[in-house]
Design a protein around this motif. Structure first.
Motif, PDB file in Angstrom:
ATOM      1  N   UNK A 244      19.947  31.516  25.193  1.00 35.39           N
ATOM      2  CA  UNK A 244      20.839  31.178  26.667  1.00 35.39           C
ATOM      3  C   UNK A 244      21.993  32.241  26.675  1.00 35.39           C
ATOM      4  N   UNK A 245      22.770  32.673  25.474  1.00 36.89           N
ATOM      5  CA  UNK A 245      23.781  33.497  25.719  1.00 36.89           C
ATOM      6  C   UNK A 245      23.159  34.854  26.320  1.00 36.89           C
ATOM      7  N   UNK A 246      21.873  35.604  25.924  1.00 35.46           N
ATOM      8  CA  UNK A 246      21.539  36.713  26.473  1.00 35.46           C
ATOM      9  C   UNK A 246      21.155  36.331  27.972  1.00 35.46           C
ATOM     10  N   UNK A 247      20.473  35.342  28.162  1.00 35.91           N
ATOM     11  CA  UNK A 247      20.183  34.814  29.540  1.00 35.91           C
ATOM     12  C   UNK A 247      21.356  35.006  30.473  1.00 35.91           C
ATOM     13  N   UNK A 248      22.558  34.253  30.041  1.00 39.10           N
ATOM     14  CA  UNK A 248      23.579  34.108  30.651  1.00 39.10           C
ATOM     15  C   UNK A 248      24.484  35.461  31.159  1.00 39.10           C
ATOM     16  N   UNK A 249      24.316  36.545  30.016  1.00 37.16           N
ATOM     17  CA  UNK A 249      24.921  37.665  30.243  1.00 37.16           C
ATOM     18  C   UNK A 249      23.917  38.451  31.493  1.00 37.16           C
ATOM     19  N   UNK A 250      22.831  38.396  31.209  1.00 32.91           N
ATOM     20  CA  UNK A 250      21.641  39.160  32.373  1.00 32.91           C
ATOM     21  C   UNK A 250      22.234  38.432  33.652  1.00 32.91           C
ATOM     22  N   UNK A 251      22.090  37.100  33.760  1.00 30.10           N
ATOM     23  CA  UNK A 251      22.355  36.470  35.042  1.00 30.10           C
ATOM     24  C   UNK A 251      23.526  36.957  35.660  1.00 30.10           C
ATOM     25  N   UNK A 252      24.754  36.601  34.828  1.00 29.69           N
ATOM     26  CA  UNK A 252      26.085  37.256  35.322  1.00 29.69           C
ATOM     27  C   UNK A 252      26.102  38.594  35.631  1.00 29.69           C
ATOM     28  N   UNK A 253      25.872  39.590  34.952  1.00 25.88           N
ATOM     29  CA  UNK A 253      25.834  40.926  35.150  1.00 25.88           C
ATOM     30  C   UNK A 253      24.755  41.541  36.285  1.00 25.88           C
ATOM     31  N   UNK A 254      23.654  40.873  36.408  1.00 20.90           N
ATOM     32  CA  UNK A 254      22.649  41.164  37.230  1.00 20.90           C
ATOM     33  C   UNK A 254      22.929  40.684  38.623  1.00 20.90           C
ATOM     34  N   UNK A 255      23.224  39.259  38.674  1.00 18.90           N
ATOM     35  CA  UNK A 255      23.778  38.857  39.917  1.00 18.90           C
ATOM     36  C   UNK A 255      25.173  39.406  40.492  1.00 18.90           C
ATOM     37  N   UNK A 256      25.968  39.665  39.719  1.00 23.34           N
ATOM     38  CA  UNK A 256      27.523  40.082  40.155  1.00 23.34           C
ATOM     39  C   UNK A 256      27.166  41.686  40.512  1.00 23.34           C
ATOM     40  N   UNK A 257      26.122  42.273  39.947  1.00 22.60           N
ATOM     41  CA  UNK A 257      26.046  43.743  40.324  1.00 22.60           C
ATOM     42  C   UNK A 257      25.236  43.905  41.405  1.00 22.60           C
ATOM     43  N   UNK A 258      23.983  43.170  41.386  1.00 23.01           N
ATOM     44  CA  UNK A 258      23.155  43.394  42.606  1.00 23.01           C
ATOM     45  C   UNK A 258      23.776  42.930  43.997  1.00 23.01           C
ATOM     46  N   UNK A 259      24.089  41.545  43.852  1.00 19.68           N
ATOM     47  CA  UNK A 259      24.394  40.927  44.971  1.00 19.68           C
ATOM     48  C   UNK A 259      25.854  41.571  45.808  1.00 19.68           C
ATOM     49  N   UNK A 260      26.779  41.706  44.825  1.00 21.44           N
ATOM     50  CA  UNK A 260      27.875  42.340  45.380  1.00 21.44           C
ATOM     51  C   UNK A 260      27.848  43.639  45.845  1.00 21.44           C
ATOM     52  N   UNK A 261      26.880  44.740  45.252  1.00 22.34           N
ATOM     53  CA  UNK A 261      26.747  45.803  45.587  1.00 22.34           C
ATOM     54  C   UNK A 261      26.203  45.894  46.944  1.00 22.34           C
ATOM     55  N   UNK A 262      25.179  44.921  47.054  1.00 24.28           N
ATOM     56  CA  UNK A 262      24.567  44.846  48.596  1.00 24.28           C
ATOM     57  C   UNK A 262      25.736  44.272  49.496  1.00 24.28           C
ATOM     58  N   UNK A 263      26.509  43.347  49.131  1.00 24.94           N
ATOM     59  CA  UNK A 263      27.556  42.894  50.048  1.00 24.94           C
ATOM     60  C   UNK A 263      28.296  44.141  50.575  1.00 24.94           C
ATOM     61  N   UNK A 264      28.707  44.805  49.541  1.00 23.45           N
ATOM     62  CA  UNK A 264      29.544  45.928  49.835  1.00 23.45           C
ATOM     63  C   UNK A 264      28.873  47.134  50.637  1.00 23.45           C
TER      64      UNK A 264
END
Length: 416
Positions: A244-264
């Motif tokens: 779950x910790x590995x999944x949480x890291x993937x989720x937070x880094x991936x979502x923060x990176x991809x979604x925010x990149x596309x917003x910018x």
């Protein structure tokens, strides 16, 4: 009787044709909005020839995203490309049932509560000075260059640095993570080929291995970072497991990176194509927070969400049966004229309705406040530092050939 039936068949065929263009053609992926508009004119809720249900109106999409009988089910969503018996052989698919994004209550409730102990609004706001410094440092490099690819030189590195810093990732590790994380994100696109799935698997395995090592490192030597806080988070005797910790890291880094990149990226492109709106923001910086919401609405980085019903659900006056696959077209909902007057107009002063880019209900994005903070600081700084931003002469602007996560591939900019 035939006169009554024929128009319905005709509408159904037209909508299916529009959806095929939307998901399967370069033109539809490049600009989905005319097709969204026509589908909304024809029907708010549609049962496709392939058996899926499509929902396009703002109120209907919002209702679906909040509906307790509309659940996340990765096995059902990805069944057209890989059977459940093959699931464990794909690293990208193995990850999905273990992350909060695809969980349902009570598992989702538990994961969200534990993550919430660490990922607080206070923790996000504490990042403000660091994000401002990151933006300034990137802007200094852009200023020195005179011309640059905004995506490569700003929109990609900023969210990776911000989310990475919050999680406690070493800055020098970020470049090696961005490619694999982007490769994994293609798992959310419809119509995966075996080759595309293999690339998703390779990216997922790389980031799983990386975060497994980082979790072990933080267990031995906790720091003042989000990952250490996630490891320490407790609800009685309950804690996040290693997976779950590995999944949480993937989720937070991936979502923060991809979604925010596309917003910018999508937001900057909207400003460059609407210089009158860019001028309004320069004249009145207090409009920036609202402008970020308009960027999310006008060209959302997240265009759709998937649900599966575990009971009959009534949406838009239509009863969707138990066991149905339902797609919420968020990008279409943001162009619903019943909710947004003149929806095709980009207006940084708009204040019509909350956006659905970060979902709604229990699955509302945990990192939404961080994404908004990054965007607000970024656009405030860039518009101040560069009064003559424009698309570089001869630039060919292309969106990535994806619909679920919509973003610009390259955006060459001149600042002189």
């Amino acid at each position: 009787m035939e006169a009554d039936i024929a128009p319905e068949v005709s509408v159904s065929d037209e909508v299916d044709g529009l959806l095929a263009e939307l998901f399967l053609t370069p033109e539809g992926l490049r600009d989905p909005y005319p097709r969204y508009e026509r589908i909304q004119e024809l029907t708010p809720v549609h049962h496709t020839a392939l058996g899926h249900w499509m929902v396009t109106g703002y109120d209907d999409v919002n209702t679906l995203l909040r509906e307790q009988h509309a659940l996340k089910d990765p096995y059902r969503v990805f069944a057209p490309w890989v059977g459940k018996d093959e699931w464990e052989s794909h690293a990208a698919l193995r990850r999905l049932p273990n992350i909060m994004l695809w969980a349902n209550p009570p598992d989702h409730t538990r994961l969200r509560k534990l993550a919430g102990f660490a990922f607080t609004n206070r923790a996000v706001q504490a990042m403000r000075p660091q994000i401002a410094q990151m933006v300034d440092n990137l802007a200094d490099k852009l200023d020195a260059a005179g011309g640059f690819d905004y995506m490569k030189d700003f929109a990609f590195p900023l969210p990776a640095m911000a989310t990475g810093r919050m999680l406690g990732l070493p800055d020098e590790d970020l470049p090696s993570l961005q490619g694999p994380m982007r490769a994994f994100q293609d798992i959310y696109e419809l119509g995966l080929t075996p080759e595309a799935l293999a690339a998703c698997d390779e990216g997922a395995q790389f980031t799983d291995d990386y975060f497994a090592g980082l979790v072990e490192s933080r267990r031995r030597s906790p720091g003042e970072d989000l990952l250490s806080a996630l490891i320490a988070a407790k609800d009685g005797q309950d804690k996040l497991s290693q997976g779950e910790l590995i999944g949480m890291c993937n989720l937070l880094f991936g979502a923060g990176f991809e979604t925010t990149t596309n917003l910018l990226g999508n937001g900057m492109l909207a400003l460059l194509r609407h210089p009158d709106q860019m001028a309004k923001l320069r004249d009145d910086p207090t409009l920036v927070p609202g402008a970020v919401e308009e960027m999310l609405r006008y060209d959302s980085p997240t265009q759709l969400g998937n649900r599966v019903t575990d009971g009959p659900v009534r949406i838009g006056g239509v009863e969707i049966p138990d066991g149905s696959s339902v797609v919420a077209l968020v990008g279409a909902a943001h162009r619903d004229p019943r909710r947004y007057p003149d929806p095709a107009r980009f207006d940084v002063t708009r204040n019509d309705a909350p956006v659905l880019s970060f979902s709604s209900g229990i699955h509302y994005c945990l990192g939404a406040s961080l994404a908004r903070l990054e965007a607000q600081i970024a656009f405030s700084t860039l518009l101040t530092r560069f009064p003559r931003l424009r698309v570089a002469d001869g630039a060919d602007i292309e969106f990535r050939p994806r619909l679920t996560l919509r973003g610009v591939e390259s955006l060459p900019i001149s600042v002189d």
